[in-house]
Enzyme design. Sequence first.
Site, PDB file in Angstrom:
ATOM      1  N   ALA A   8      10.694 -19.605  15.288  1.00 26.39           N
ATOM      2  CA  ALA A   8      10.799 -18.250  15.857  1.00 26.39           C
ATOM      3  C   ALA A   8      11.526 -17.318  14.893  1.00 26.39           C
ATOM      4  O   ALA A   8      12.531 -16.713  15.227  1.00 26.39           O
ATOM      5  CB  ALA A   8      11.504 -18.310  17.213  1.00 26.39           C
ATOM      6  N   GLY A   9      10.989 -17.240  13.676  1.00 29.99           N
ATOM      7  CA  GLY A   9      11.469 -16.209  12.757  1.00 29.99           C
ATOM      8  C   GLY A   9      10.871 -14.879  13.198  1.00 29.99           C
ATOM      9  O   GLY A   9      10.468 -14.721  14.361  1.00 29.99           O
ATOM     10  N   ALA A  10      10.783 -13.936  12.266  1.00 31.48           N
ATOM     11  CA  ALA A  10      10.296 -12.604  12.634  1.00 31.48           C
ATOM     12  C   ALA A  10       8.874 -12.671  13.203  1.00 31.48           C
ATOM     13  O   ALA A  10       8.586 -12.097  14.257  1.00 31.48           O
ATOM     14  CB  ALA A  10      10.339 -11.709  11.401  1.00 31.48           C
ATOM     15  N   GLY A  12       7.027 -15.472  14.256  1.00 28.42           N
ATOM     16  CA  GLY A  12       6.926 -16.357  15.424  1.00 28.42           C
ATOM     17  C   GLY A  12       7.457 -15.661  16.666  1.00 28.42           C
ATOM     18  O   GLY A  12       6.876 -15.741  17.767  1.00 28.42           O
ATOM     19  N   LYS A 185      -6.015 -14.431   2.855  1.00 26.66           N
ATOM     20  CA  LYS A 185      -4.606 -14.121   3.161  1.00 26.66           C
ATOM     21  C   LYS A 185      -3.703 -14.530   2.001  1.00 26.66           C
ATOM     22  O   LYS A 185      -2.746 -13.841   1.652  1.00 26.66           O
ATOM     23  CB  LYS A 185      -4.183 -14.822   4.462  1.00 26.66           C
ATOM     24  CG  LYS A 185      -2.743 -14.562   4.876  1.00 26.66           C
ATOM     25  CD  LYS A 185      -2.496 -13.110   5.250  1.00 26.66           C
ATOM     26  CE  LYS A 185      -1.040 -12.716   5.363  1.00 26.66           C
ATOM     27  NZ  LYS A 185      -0.344 -13.215   6.516  1.00 26.66           N
ATOM     28  N   ASN A 203       6.818  -3.146   1.098  1.00 25.93           N
ATOM     29  CA  ASN A 203       5.395  -3.260   0.743  1.00 25.93           C
ATOM     30  C   ASN A 203       4.817  -1.917   0.296  1.00 25.93           C
ATOM     31  O   ASN A 203       4.117  -1.832  -0.705  1.00 25.93           O
ATOM     32  CB  ASN A 203       4.584  -3.786   1.936  1.00 25.93           C
ATOM     33  CG  ASN A 203       4.995  -5.196   2.325  1.00 25.93           C
ATOM     34  OD1 ASN A 203       5.805  -5.806   1.638  1.00 25.93           O
ATOM     35  ND2 ASN A 203       4.455  -5.692   3.414  1.00 25.93           N
ATOM     36  N   ASN A 253       7.372  -2.513   5.873  1.00 26.14           N
ATOM     37  CA  ASN A 253       7.832  -3.899   5.974  1.00 26.14           C
ATOM     38  C   ASN A 253       8.447  -4.401   4.678  1.00 26.14           C
ATOM     39  O   ASN A 253       7.952  -4.107   3.591  1.00 26.14           O
ATOM     40  CB  ASN A 253       6.623  -4.791   6.317  1.00 26.14           C
ATOM     41  CG  ASN A 253       7.015  -6.062   7.012  1.00 26.14           C
ATOM     42  OD1 ASN A 253       7.998  -6.066   7.743  1.00 26.14           O
ATOM     43  ND2 ASN A 253       6.279  -7.114   6.788  1.00 26.14           N
ATOM     44  N   GLU A 268       8.546 -19.093  -0.002  1.00 26.34           N
ATOM     45  CA  GLU A 268       7.270 -19.831   0.020  1.00 26.34           C
ATOM     46  C   GLU A 268       6.544 -19.701  -1.324  1.00 26.34           C
ATOM     47  O   GLU A 268       5.332 -19.849  -1.385  1.00 26.34           O
ATOM     48  CB  GLU A 268       6.390 -19.287   1.138  1.00 26.34           C
ATOM     49  CG  GLU A 268       6.966 -19.525   2.520  1.00 26.34           C
ATOM     50  CD  GLU A 268       6.095 -18.950   3.632  1.00 26.34           C
ATOM     51  OE1 GLU A 268       5.677 -19.710   4.514  1.00 26.34           O
ATOM     52  OE2 GLU A 268       5.840 -17.742   3.609  1.00 26.34           O
TER      53      GLU A 268
HETATM   54  O1  PAF Z   1       4.411 -12.317   4.104  1.00 28.32           O
HETATM   55  C1  PAF Z   1       4.361 -11.160   4.553  1.00 28.32           C
HETATM   56  O2  PAF Z   1       5.340 -10.408   4.549  1.00 28.32           O
HETATM   57  C2  PAF Z   1       3.059 -10.688   5.194  1.00 28.32           C
HETATM   58  O3  PAF Z   1       2.117 -11.705   5.108  1.00 28.32           O
HETATM   59  C3  PAF Z   1       2.490  -9.386   4.651  1.00 28.32           C
HETATM   60  C4  PAF Z   1       1.053  -9.201   5.128  1.00 28.32           C
HETATM   61  C5  PAF Z   1       2.535  -9.347   3.146  1.00 28.32           C
HETATM   62  C6  PAF Z   1       3.195  -8.197   5.240  1.00 28.32           C
HETATM   63  O4  PAF Z   1       4.522  -8.071   4.881  1.00 28.32           O
END
Ligand code: PAF
Length: 304
Positions: A8-10, A12, A185, A203, A253, A268
Amino acid sequence: MKIAVIGAGAMGSLYGGYLSKVSEEVYLVDVWQQHVDAINKNGLIVEGKDRETVVYPKAVSSAEEIGYVDLALIFVKSTITGSALEKNKAILGPDTIVLSLQNGYGNVEQMAEYVNINNIIAGTTAHGSTMLAPGHIKHAGKGETHIGWVQKRKDGRIDSISDILSRAGFETIVSDNVMELIWSKLIINVGINALSAILNLKNGELLIYDETKELMRMAILEAVKTAKAAGIDFDEEEMVKKVMNIAFATGENKSSMLQDILNKRKTEIDTINGAIVKVGVKHSVETPVNVVLTTLVKTLEKTR
Ligand code: PAF
């Protein structure tokens, strides 16, 4: 539908939180006790673009007490997918569907060690979410959710899952080509995450500078070439445009990798840019930009 979200991070929390509005039994499972306690005490606060919502999933730090669920959504980091399933196997019954919307390459392989391949759905999400404090997230960007059976076949259970996700507010599309979804993705994350983490940029800020746009483009083109060598064909220019559009749509974001670096967590990188390098080596595709991005993020992990 009885649903558990493992991790349950951001992201989840976002999925579990909104699902709890349309499904009577939704559990968020996470080892972060403060977050679990805050959700159980005050609900989960989701800060949207113009308003704040409070939703009330149940939060637990151990899955033992939940029993089998109909749907387990996996949202842990792609580096610990296998160990998270091992730890939470008490919720996995013979008919439990396990759905991964995680970033990164290699989740399906890790899941298949614990779950019948016929019960695994994988996919992608273009939503963005940021953890602000225990029990408090920001929904930073909206986009489509795509899901598909890992083992291609007709099985209507995926439609019920698509339906419940859509009703929860996640516009969902069922696909019959899950590997293409995963690669698509992956390439989005290859273009955005490492650069945003290295440069500490949101972003959308990556799109302000010619230099960052050029680096994004180079990383993406290497990834498209690698995907092609692995049997997944994308149009180079369309993919560059797609990644730029997602960076724009999730502009406010901080990418998950930037959030990891800022919070001094392991990233990751190995399953994103590092995966392009590895698959590139396997198919003799040169990926120098992704080698540099991977190496810089690994250095940041050690120095931050
Ligand atoms: O990992 C992330 O942050 C997201 O997959 C994405 C789509 C890049 C948006 O921040």
